[in-house]
Motif scaffolding. Structure first.
Motif, PDB file in Angstrom:
ATOM      1  N   SER A 116      13.319 -31.160  20.414  1.00 42.54           N
ATOM      2  CA  SER A 116      13.744 -31.493  21.486  1.00 42.54           C
ATOM      3  C   SER A 116      14.119 -31.504  22.711  1.00 42.54           C
ATOM      4  O   SER A 116      14.789 -31.957  23.542  1.00 42.54           O
ATOM      5  CB  SER A 116      15.330 -30.081  20.896  1.00 42.54           C
ATOM      6  OG  SER A 116      15.918 -29.186  20.031  1.00 42.54           O
ATOM      7  N   LYS A 117      12.900 -30.923  23.539  1.00 44.42           N
ATOM      8  CA  LYS A 117      12.357 -31.712  24.348  1.00 44.42           C
ATOM      9  C   LYS A 117      13.202 -30.482  25.705  1.00 44.42           C
ATOM     10  O   LYS A 117      13.810 -31.290  26.272  1.00 44.42           O
ATOM     11  CB  LYS A 117      12.212 -32.677  24.779  1.00 44.42           C
ATOM     12  CG  LYS A 117      10.900 -33.154  23.620  1.00 44.42           C
ATOM     13  CD  LYS A 117      10.788 -34.930  23.591  1.00 44.42           C
ATOM     14  CE  LYS A 117       9.388 -34.751  23.137  1.00 44.42           C
ATOM     15  NZ  LYS A 117       9.702 -36.566  22.921  1.00 44.42           N
ATOM     16  N   ILE A 118      13.729 -29.556  25.151  1.00 45.10           N
ATOM     17  CA  ILE A 118      14.899 -29.223  26.795  1.00 45.10           C
ATOM     18  C   ILE A 118      14.349 -29.132  28.147  1.00 45.10           C
ATOM     19  O   ILE A 118      13.248 -28.338  28.539  1.00 45.10           O
ATOM     20  CB  ILE A 118      14.670 -27.589  26.311  1.00 45.10           C
ATOM     21  CG1 ILE A 118      16.192 -27.295  24.992  1.00 45.10           C
ATOM     22  CG2 ILE A 118      16.050 -27.294  27.473  1.00 45.10           C
ATOM     23  CD1 ILE A 118      16.444 -26.301  24.182  1.00 45.10           C
ATOM     24  N   ASP A 119      14.416 -29.585  29.234  1.00 45.23           N
ATOM     25  CA  ASP A 119      14.711 -30.078  30.455  1.00 45.23           C
ATOM     26  C   ASP A 119      15.657 -29.760  30.792  1.00 45.23           C
ATOM     27  O   ASP A 119      16.496 -29.860  31.612  1.00 45.23           O
ATOM     28  CB  ASP A 119      14.503 -31.289  30.603  1.00 45.23           C
ATOM     29  CG  ASP A 119      13.694 -31.968  32.110  1.00 45.23           C
ATOM     30  OD1 ASP A 119      12.384 -31.974  32.053  1.00 45.23           O
ATOM     31  OD2 ASP A 119      14.969 -32.192  33.077  1.00 45.23           O
ATOM     32  N   LYS A 140      20.731 -32.123  21.542  1.00 45.31           N
ATOM     33  CA  LYS A 140      22.264 -30.694  21.459  1.00 45.31           C
ATOM     34  C   LYS A 140      21.965 -30.065  21.642  1.00 45.31           C
ATOM     35  O   LYS A 140      23.156 -29.715  22.311  1.00 45.31           O
ATOM     36  CB  LYS A 140      21.992 -31.390  19.825  1.00 45.31           C
ATOM     37  CG  LYS A 140      23.293 -30.131  18.813  1.00 45.31           C
ATOM     38  CD  LYS A 140      24.301 -30.377  18.999  1.00 45.31           C
ATOM     39  CE  LYS A 140      25.464 -29.768  18.593  1.00 45.31           C
ATOM     40  NZ  LYS A 140      26.841 -30.308  18.864  1.00 45.31           N
ATOM     41  N   LEU A 141      20.891 -29.350  21.882  1.00 44.09           N
ATOM     42  CA  LEU A 141      20.525 -28.175  22.046  1.00 44.09           C
ATOM     43  C   LEU A 141      21.068 -28.064  23.931  1.00 44.09           C
ATOM     44  O   LEU A 141      20.815 -27.189  24.645  1.00 44.09           O
ATOM     45  CB  LEU A 141      18.384 -27.851  22.058  1.00 44.09           C
ATOM     46  CG  LEU A 141      18.590 -27.496  20.541  1.00 44.09           C
ATOM     47  CD1 LEU A 141      17.236 -26.855  20.420  1.00 44.09           C
ATOM     48  CD2 LEU A 141      19.934 -26.794  20.041  1.00 44.09           C
ATOM     49  N   GLU A 142      20.369 -28.885  24.958  1.00 49.29           N
ATOM     50  CA  GLU A 142      20.590 -29.369  26.640  1.00 49.29           C
ATOM     51  C   GLU A 142      21.912 -28.084  26.727  1.00 49.29           C
ATOM     52  O   GLU A 142      22.395 -28.572  27.143  1.00 49.29           O
ATOM     53  CB  GLU A 142      20.224 -30.673  26.334  1.00 49.29           C
ATOM     54  CG  GLU A 142      18.623 -30.210  27.014  1.00 49.29           C
ATOM     55  CD  GLU A 142      18.015 -31.842  27.827  1.00 49.29           C
ATOM     56  OE1 GLU A 142      19.405 -32.536  28.005  1.00 49.29           O
ATOM     57  OE2 GLU A 142      17.029 -31.891  28.086  1.00 49.29           O
ATOM     58  N   PRO A 165      10.187 -25.280  10.346  1.00 50.38           N
ATOM     59  CA  PRO A 165      11.616 -25.960  10.374  1.00 50.38           C
ATOM     60  C   PRO A 165      11.573 -25.965  12.177  1.00 50.38           C
ATOM     61  O   PRO A 165      12.430 -27.152  12.714  1.00 50.38           O
ATOM     62  CB  PRO A 165      12.503 -25.916   9.334  1.00 50.38           C
ATOM     63  CG  PRO A 165      11.022 -24.874   8.594  1.00 50.38           C
ATOM     64  CD  PRO A 165      10.062 -24.468   9.620  1.00 50.38           C
ATOM     65  N   ILE A 166      11.863 -24.587  12.446  1.00 47.09           N
ATOM     66  CA  ILE A 166      12.703 -23.376  13.770  1.00 47.09           C
ATOM     67  C   ILE A 166      11.608 -24.263  14.798  1.00 47.09           C
ATOM     68  O   ILE A 166      11.910 -25.220  15.595  1.00 47.09           O
ATOM     69  CB  ILE A 166      12.178 -22.674  13.460  1.00 47.09           C
ATOM     70  CG1 ILE A 166      13.259 -21.445  12.619  1.00 47.09           C
ATOM     71  CG2 ILE A 166      12.801 -21.714  14.909  1.00 47.09           C
ATOM     72  CD1 ILE A 166      14.508 -22.541  12.262  1.00 47.09           C
ATOM     73  N   GLY A 167       9.622 -24.754  14.815  1.00 45.15           N
ATOM     74  CA  GLY A 167       9.178 -24.529  15.623  1.00 45.15           C
ATOM     75  C   GLY A 167       9.686 -26.619  15.817  1.00 45.15           C
ATOM     76  O   GLY A 167       9.817 -26.666  16.591  1.00 45.15           O
ATOM     77  N   GLU A 168       9.628 -27.130  14.648  1.00 41.27           N
ATOM     78  CA  GLU A 168      10.147 -28.562  14.565  1.00 41.27           C
ATOM     79  C   GLU A 168      11.144 -28.757  15.527  1.00 41.27           C
ATOM     80  O   GLU A 168      11.565 -30.125  16.659  1.00 41.27           O
ATOM     81  CB  GLU A 168       9.655 -29.193  13.121  1.00 41.27           C
ATOM     82  CG  GLU A 168       8.777 -28.868  12.464  1.00 41.27           C
ATOM     83  CD  GLU A 168       7.816 -29.884  13.563  1.00 41.27           C
ATOM     84  OE1 GLU A 168       8.141 -31.557  14.019  1.00 41.27           O
ATOM     85  OE2 GLU A 168       6.644 -29.574  13.901  1.00 41.27           O
ATOM     86  N   ILE A 169      11.978 -28.244  15.645  1.00 47.20           N
ATOM     87  CA  ILE A 169      13.070 -28.536  16.353  1.00 47.20           C
ATOM     88  C   ILE A 169      13.200 -27.663  18.131  1.00 47.20           C
ATOM     89  O   ILE A 169      13.234 -29.383  18.647  1.00 47.20           O
ATOM     90  CB  ILE A 169      14.682 -26.975  15.833  1.00 47.20           C
ATOM     91  CG1 ILE A 169      14.861 -27.203  14.581  1.00 47.20           C
ATOM     92  CG2 ILE A 169      16.026 -27.393  16.900  1.00 47.20           C
ATOM     93  CD1 ILE A 169      16.026 -26.686  13.902  1.00 47.20           C
ATOM     94  N   ARG A 218      17.670 -38.421  15.955  1.00 51.64           N
ATOM     95  CA  ARG A 218      18.787 -37.107  15.959  1.00 51.64           C
ATOM     96  C   ARG A 218      17.330 -36.643  14.980  1.00 51.64           C
ATOM     97  O   ARG A 218      16.982 -37.289  14.138  1.00 51.64           O
ATOM     98  CB  ARG A 218      19.782 -37.742  14.816  1.00 51.64           C
ATOM     99  CG  ARG A 218      21.117 -38.449  15.795  1.00 51.64           C
ATOM    100  CD  ARG A 218      22.028 -39.012  14.669  1.00 51.64           C
ATOM    101  NE  ARG A 218      23.276 -37.456  14.201  1.00 51.64           N
ATOM    102  CZ  ARG A 218      23.807 -37.210  15.125  1.00 51.64           C
ATOM    103  NH1 ARG A 218      24.409 -37.692  16.259  1.00 51.64           N
ATOM    104  NH2 ARG A 218      24.443 -36.487  14.552  1.00 51.64           N
ATOM    105  N   ILE A 219      17.977 -35.094  14.808  1.00 50.40           N
ATOM    106  CA  ILE A 219      16.621 -34.330  13.864  1.00 50.40           C
ATOM    107  C   ILE A 219      17.844 -33.714  12.638  1.00 50.40           C
ATOM    108  O   ILE A 219      18.655 -33.661  13.066  1.00 50.40           O
ATOM    109  CB  ILE A 219      16.652 -32.849  15.410  1.00 50.40           C
ATOM    110  CG1 ILE A 219      16.195 -33.311  16.567  1.00 50.40           C
ATOM    111  CG2 ILE A 219      15.910 -31.969  14.432  1.00 50.40           C
ATOM    112  CD1 ILE A 219      16.013 -32.162  17.508  1.00 50.40           C
ATOM    113  N   GLU A 220      17.062 -34.386  11.617  1.00 51.12           N
ATOM    114  CA  GLU A 220      17.791 -33.481  10.564  1.00 51.12           C
ATOM    115  C   GLU A 220      17.438 -32.721   9.944  1.00 51.12           C
ATOM    116  O   GLU A 220      16.463 -32.479   9.526  1.00 51.12           O
ATOM    117  CB  GLU A 220      17.723 -35.168   9.565  1.00 51.12           C
ATOM    118  CG  GLU A 220      17.995 -36.377   9.927  1.00 51.12           C
ATOM    119  CD  GLU A 220      17.867 -37.351   9.298  1.00 51.12           C
ATOM    120  OE1 GLU A 220      18.372 -38.624   9.774  1.00 51.12           O
ATOM    121  OE2 GLU A 220      16.960 -37.687   8.692  1.00 51.12           O
TER     122      GLU A 220
END
Lengths: 246, 198
Positions: free
Chosen positions: B136-139, B42-44, B128-132, B17-19
């Motif tokens: 998230s590694k959207i595939d 979550k972003l996916e 912080p946005i870059g870390e999200i 999980r991303i915090e």
């Protein structure tokens, strides 16, 4: 002298009895026809065989897909992938006596061909209780057991566990887990992977070592819940088992 | 709530999980910190649900999701996107930009003053946005699968992966292909004292 069909046609020199002849012929035809129909007949493009009291259904390529066994443990076995596959579907009734007298039982299960070892889903319905189960060969069984206590009615036993903070479906009943909110936070918002289809009621507890704090569920929705703490010192462990309600 | 800034992002690997640490400025100008936690996929899911591909828009959606009224996510996707977009825009306009412009040392000092765990303070050095985005590694393939799944749910179709969907999934109106029969071997076993036939 009777023939193989038990009939005794009357024969007269030069003039056979036409009525008896027709009767005999009719019985022969009937016997032959019935034997043919039951013993080995075509069902569309498949095959139905009656052998020693058992019924076997085959595909046109000879693959057995269904067998009905006679006997005191009457059973239907199905082979959706053919009878050379590793597993079968068994559907049988038996006397499941656990010391409380004869206990009529019906079991439907997926099992290995070798040794009848249960290896998959199982439904076991007996006169005393019902079990919906998954029993993998070599793994832990998970089940819902209804009326599980022999001397106390209505007892239900669940065996299994929930995956920590894991959402399989937006319509799943329970969503459970535990996480740590480190020191410094006044609130913590836990977000679900995808919004639930209905309202989810958070049932939450907060563990805080050392001192007493107050806390509350500040907000919740189909997509998240937020817990507020009265103190930012020390970390807190938040445990929850949320329930989807309507 | 007068303002909200994302000041730090930490990837909790064990829980996947991303915090995110959100700095909240209350109406009385007091500052407090909220921990926002969401799963790495979550972003996916948001991309699939909203049919949005822009990652910045998806990050807006996840950061502000808990601050807006929820929508019925199975409604018409264009309508859902419109409603959600309006709500997010409204809350963004109210709370200001989520990115912090300023000295990161000041942020760290503020975090230290409330006793924030060092892992979140150390993470201030990263975007912080870059870390999200990074974690998230959207595939695109997974998003496409999720999108098809959600579209099927919206159409009211039976989902193949669901326990009740197997017959439809296999399209059992068609005859399944079966292996050619080789040999029949049906073993025996004693079942609770009763022998099953072979």
């Amino acid at each position: 002298m009777s023939n193989r069909y038990g009939t005794e046609p009357v024969r007269k020199r030069g003039q056979p009895d036409v009525v008896e002849y027709i009767k005999d012929l009719s019985e022969r035809l009937r016997a032959s026809e019935v034997a043919y129909r039951i013993g080995h007949t075509s069902i569309e493009d498949g095959d139905l065989i009656v052998l020693n009291g058992d019924i076997r259904v085959k595909e046109s390529d000879g693959t057995t897909v269904l067998v009905i066994f006679h006997g005191s443990t009457p059973e239907i076995r199905m082979y959706p992938l053919g009878d050379t596959d590793t597993h079968q579907v068994a559907f049988f009734g038996f006397d499941f006596d656990l010391g409380f007298g004869p206990d009529q039982a019906l079991q439907i299960s997926v099992e290995k061909l070798a040794g009848f070892v249960e290896d998959g889903g199982k439904l076991l319905l007996t006169r005393n209780y019902g079990i919906l189960s998954h029993q993998p060969d070599g793994g832990q069984e998970s089940y819902l057991w209804l009326n599980a206590d022999p001397v106390l009615d209505e007892i239900m036993v669940f065996r299994g566990k929930m995956r920590d903070q894991w959402q399989y479906d937006t319509r799943q009943t329970f969503y459970a887990g535990a996480f740590t909110a480190s020191s410094g936070f006044s609130t913590w918002t836990h977000t679900y992977a995808s919004a639930f289809a209905d309202q989810v009621v958070p049932i939450v507890n907060v563990l805080h070592a050392g001192s007493t704090i107050s806390w509350t569920i500040e907000s919740y929705s189909t997509s998240a819940f937020t817990v507020r703490f009265s103190s930012t010192t020390n970390s807190k462990v938040i445990t929850f088992c949320n329930v989807r309600v309507s | 709530m007068k303002a909200m800034k994302v000041v730090s992002t930490y990837f909790n690997e064990p829980s996947q999980r991303i915090e995110v640490v959100r700095e909240i400025t209350n109406d009385d100008d007091t500052i407090e910190y909220n921990g926002l936690s969401f799963p790495v996929d979550k972003l996916e899911w948001l991309s699939a649900t909203l049919e949005v591909d822009n990652v910045d828009d998806l990050i807006d959606a996840v950061i502000y999701e808990s601050m807006i009224d929820p929508d019925d996510e199975l409604q018409d996707v264009a309508e859902l996107r419109s409603k959600r977009g309006s709500k997010i825009l409204a809350i963004k306009n109210k709370l200001g930009p989520m990115r912090v412009n300023g000295n990161k040392a000041n942020i760290k000092t503020r975090l230290q003053s409330v006793g924030m765990h060092f892992k979140y303070i150390d993470a201030v050095d990263n975007d912080p946005i870059g870390e999200i985005k990074k974690h998230s590694k959207i595939d695109p393939d997974r998003v496409a699968e999720k999108r098809e799944l959600i579209r099927a749910v919206r159409r009211g179709e039976v989902i193949p992966a669901s326990p009740s969907g197997s017959r439809d999934a296999k399209n059992l109106d068609k005859k399944p292909n079966r292996p050619v029969k080789q040999e029949v071997k049906l073993p025996t076993i004693n079942l609770h004292g009763r022998k099953r036939v072979t």
